[in-house]
Each structure stands twice: as C-alpha cells, then as structure tokens.
Design a protein around this motif. Structure first.
Motif, PDB file in Angstrom:
ATOM      1  N   ILE A  12       9.039  -9.235  15.219  1.00  0.00           N
ATOM      2  CA  ILE A  12       8.433  -8.028  14.658  1.00  0.00           C
ATOM      3  C   ILE A  12       9.523  -7.172  14.026  1.00  0.00           C
ATOM      4  CG2 ILE A  12       7.150  -5.923  15.229  1.00  0.00           C
ATOM      5  CD1 ILE A  12       6.419  -7.742  17.857  1.00  0.00           C
ATOM      6  N   ASN A  13       9.222  -6.610  12.864  1.00  0.00           N
ATOM      7  CA  ASN A  13      10.128  -5.676  12.209  1.00  0.00           C
ATOM      8  C   ASN A  13       9.285  -4.539  11.654  1.00  0.00           C
ATOM      9  OD1 ASN A  13      12.176  -4.363  10.876  1.00  0.00           O
ATOM     10  ND2 ASN A  13      12.332  -5.842   9.227  1.00  0.00           N
ATOM     11  N   VAL A  14       9.476  -3.342  12.194  1.00  0.00           N
ATOM     12  CA  VAL A  14       8.725  -2.178  11.727  1.00  0.00           C
ATOM     13  C   VAL A  14       9.726  -1.118  11.303  1.00  0.00           C
ATOM     14  CG1 VAL A  14       6.973  -0.452  12.286  1.00  0.00           C
ATOM     15  CG2 VAL A  14       6.884  -2.691  13.384  1.00  0.00           C
ATOM     16  N   GLU A  15       9.607  -0.687  10.070  1.00  0.00           N
ATOM     17  CA  GLU A  15      10.454   0.367   9.513  1.00  0.00           C
ATOM     18  C   GLU A  15       9.556   1.351   8.773  1.00  0.00           C
ATOM     19  OE1 GLU A  15      13.505  -1.390   7.083  1.00  0.00           O
ATOM     20  OE2 GLU A  15      13.887  -2.968   8.549  1.00  0.00           O
ATOM     21  N   VAL A  16      10.141   2.421   8.236  1.00  0.00           N
ATOM     22  CA  VAL A  16       9.322   3.415   7.532  1.00  0.00           C
ATOM     23  C   VAL A  16       8.738   2.875   6.232  1.00  0.00           C
ATOM     24  CG1 VAL A  16      10.419   5.443   8.545  1.00  0.00           C
ATOM     25  CG2 VAL A  16      11.321   4.477   6.432  1.00  0.00           C
TER      26      VAL A  16
ATOM     27  N   LYS B 132      -2.314  12.497  19.387  1.00  0.00           N
ATOM     28  CA  LYS B 132      -3.684  11.972  19.478  1.00  0.00           C
ATOM     29  C   LYS B 132      -4.037  11.163  18.229  1.00  0.00           C
ATOM     30  CE  LYS B 132      -8.470  13.439  19.979  1.00  0.00           C
ATOM     31  NZ  LYS B 132      -9.383  14.571  20.106  1.00  0.00           N
ATOM     32  N   SER B 133      -3.720  11.693  17.058  1.00  0.00           N
ATOM     33  CA  SER B 133      -4.000  10.991  15.816  1.00  0.00           C
ATOM     34  C   SER B 133      -3.193   9.700  15.713  1.00  0.00           C
ATOM     35  CB  SER B 133      -3.691  11.894  14.614  1.00  0.00           C
ATOM     36  OG  SER B 133      -3.890  11.206  13.407  1.00  0.00           O
ATOM     37  N   ILE B 134      -1.933   9.756  16.107  1.00  0.00           N
ATOM     38  CA  ILE B 134      -1.085   8.561  16.074  1.00  0.00           C
ATOM     39  C   ILE B 134      -1.635   7.502  17.016  1.00  0.00           C
ATOM     40  CG2 ILE B 134       1.206   7.668  16.656  1.00  0.00           C
ATOM     41  CD1 ILE B 134       2.306  10.359  15.544  1.00  0.00           C
TER      42      ILE B 134
ATOM     43  N   ARG C  36       0.846  -1.184   0.000  1.00  0.00           N
ATOM     44  CA  ARG C  36       0.000   0.000   0.000  1.00  0.00           C
ATOM     45  C   ARG C  36       0.886   1.240   0.000  1.00  0.00           C
ATOM     46  NH1 ARG C  36      -5.466  -1.252  -0.538  1.00  0.00           N
ATOM     47  NH2 ARG C  36      -5.474   0.999  -0.572  1.00  0.00           N
ATOM     48  N   PRO C  37       0.430   2.356  -0.585  1.00  0.00           N
ATOM     49  CA  PRO C  37       1.269   3.552  -0.640  1.00  0.00           C
ATOM     50  C   PRO C  37       1.476   4.229   0.717  1.00  0.00           C
ATOM     51  CG  PRO C  37      -0.882   3.998  -1.580  1.00  0.00           C
ATOM     52  CD  PRO C  37      -0.833   2.521  -1.288  1.00  0.00           C
ATOM     53  N   ASP C  38       0.525   4.096   1.632  1.00  0.00           N
ATOM     54  CA  ASP C  38       0.670   4.690   2.967  1.00  0.00           C
ATOM     55  C   ASP C  38      -0.070   3.809   3.958  1.00  0.00           C
ATOM     56  OD1 ASP C  38      -2.127   5.437   3.044  1.00  0.00           O
ATOM     57  OD2 ASP C  38      -1.605   7.097   1.737  1.00  0.00           O
ATOM     58  N   ASP C  39      -0.025   4.166   5.227  1.00  0.00           N
ATOM     59  CA  ASP C  39      -0.603   3.285   6.237  1.00  0.00           C
ATOM     60  C   ASP C  39      -2.082   3.513   6.499  1.00  0.00           C
ATOM     61  OD1 ASP C  39      -0.097   5.698   7.524  1.00  0.00           O
ATOM     62  OD2 ASP C  39       0.367   4.743   9.425  1.00  0.00           O
TER      63      ASP C  39
ATOM     64  N   GLU D 235       6.960   9.056  12.794  1.00  0.00           N
ATOM     65  CA  GLU D 235       6.388   9.189  14.131  1.00  0.00           C
ATOM     66  C   GLU D 235       5.588   7.959  14.553  1.00  0.00           C
ATOM     67  OE1 GLU D 235       5.729  11.351  11.630  1.00  0.00           O
ATOM     68  OE2 GLU D 235       6.622  13.260  12.214  1.00  0.00           O
ATOM     69  N   LYS D 236       5.157   7.141  13.585  1.00  0.00           N
ATOM     70  CA  LYS D 236       4.327   5.979  13.889  1.00  0.00           C
ATOM     71  C   LYS D 236       5.122   4.677  14.004  1.00  0.00           C
ATOM     72  CE  LYS D 236       0.259   7.747  11.526  1.00  0.00           C
ATOM     73  NZ  LYS D 236      -0.645   7.503  10.399  1.00  0.00           N
TER      74      LYS D 236
END
Length: 112
Positions: free
Chosen positions: A101-105, A48-50, A11-14, A83-84
């Motif tokens: 778990i692996n989370v990157e940009v 708040k949004s995050i 997907r292009p964004d989250d 930021e997320k």
C-alpha cells in the motif's frame, strides 16, 4: 470487466472515489455567504467526516476488489486531504494485510 488486472483512475479530489458526494453545489446555493461555505468546507475535514469517508471508501474498495476478481493493482491519482492520508492507509492495511500500500496526498496505490 471482471478480468481487469490493473485499474488507474485520475480524479481532482477524493470525493468521486467514493459514493459520498459532498453536496458542494447545493451548499453553495443555500449559503450565499462565503464564510458559511468556508465553514461547510472545514466541516468536511472533521474527525467524524473523515471517519465517514474512510468507511465508505473501504466499502466501495471491497466491492471493487470482489467484482474484479483478477485485480492485481489499483492506482487512484488525485488530491487527498492530509488529514485523510493516514486513515486511508490504516484502513487499507487492515483490510488487505498481505498487500502493498502507498498512500500520499496525491495518490492511493494498492497492490493485491
């Protein structure tokens, strides 16, 4: 599809990862001023949004894992705002403590 073991999504964004939709086109129609649109986009990066995105992503992720009983790995590729990254990683680590778990940009990966 309950026997699916590996799921890969690009997907292009989250935003499409979750049931939250940012209302970009509605905001664009209402806010013809580019500065208003820029402020709206900045508001999506507030704590708040995050927190809202993390909570919804957690709920959606848990539903996915529950429905796909044989799921062993999930790869979601796309842009994650810097930021997320850490909130997503902490959520996944808390929710799935015995998983890798692996989370990157550019990706969110979970091995159950």
């Amino acid at each position: 599809m309950p026997h699916l073991q590996t799921l890969r999504i690009w997907r292009p964004d989250d935003f499409p990862w979750t049931s939250i939709q940012p209302g970009y086109y509605e905001a664009k129609e209402r806010n013809r001023n580019p500065w208003s649109l820029l402020n709206w986009l900045r508001s999506l990066k507030t704590p708040k949004s995050i927190a809202q995105h993390v909570a919804v992503f957690e709920q959606d992720l848990c539903q996915l894992v529950e429905k796909l009983k044989e799921l062993t790995s999930l790869d979601i590729y796309g842009e994650i705002h810097i930021e997320k990254v850490e909130p997503y990683r902490l959520m996944a680590q808390t929710r799935f403590p015995n998983s890798r778990i692996n989370v990157e940009v550019s990706k969110f990966r979970l091995w159950l």
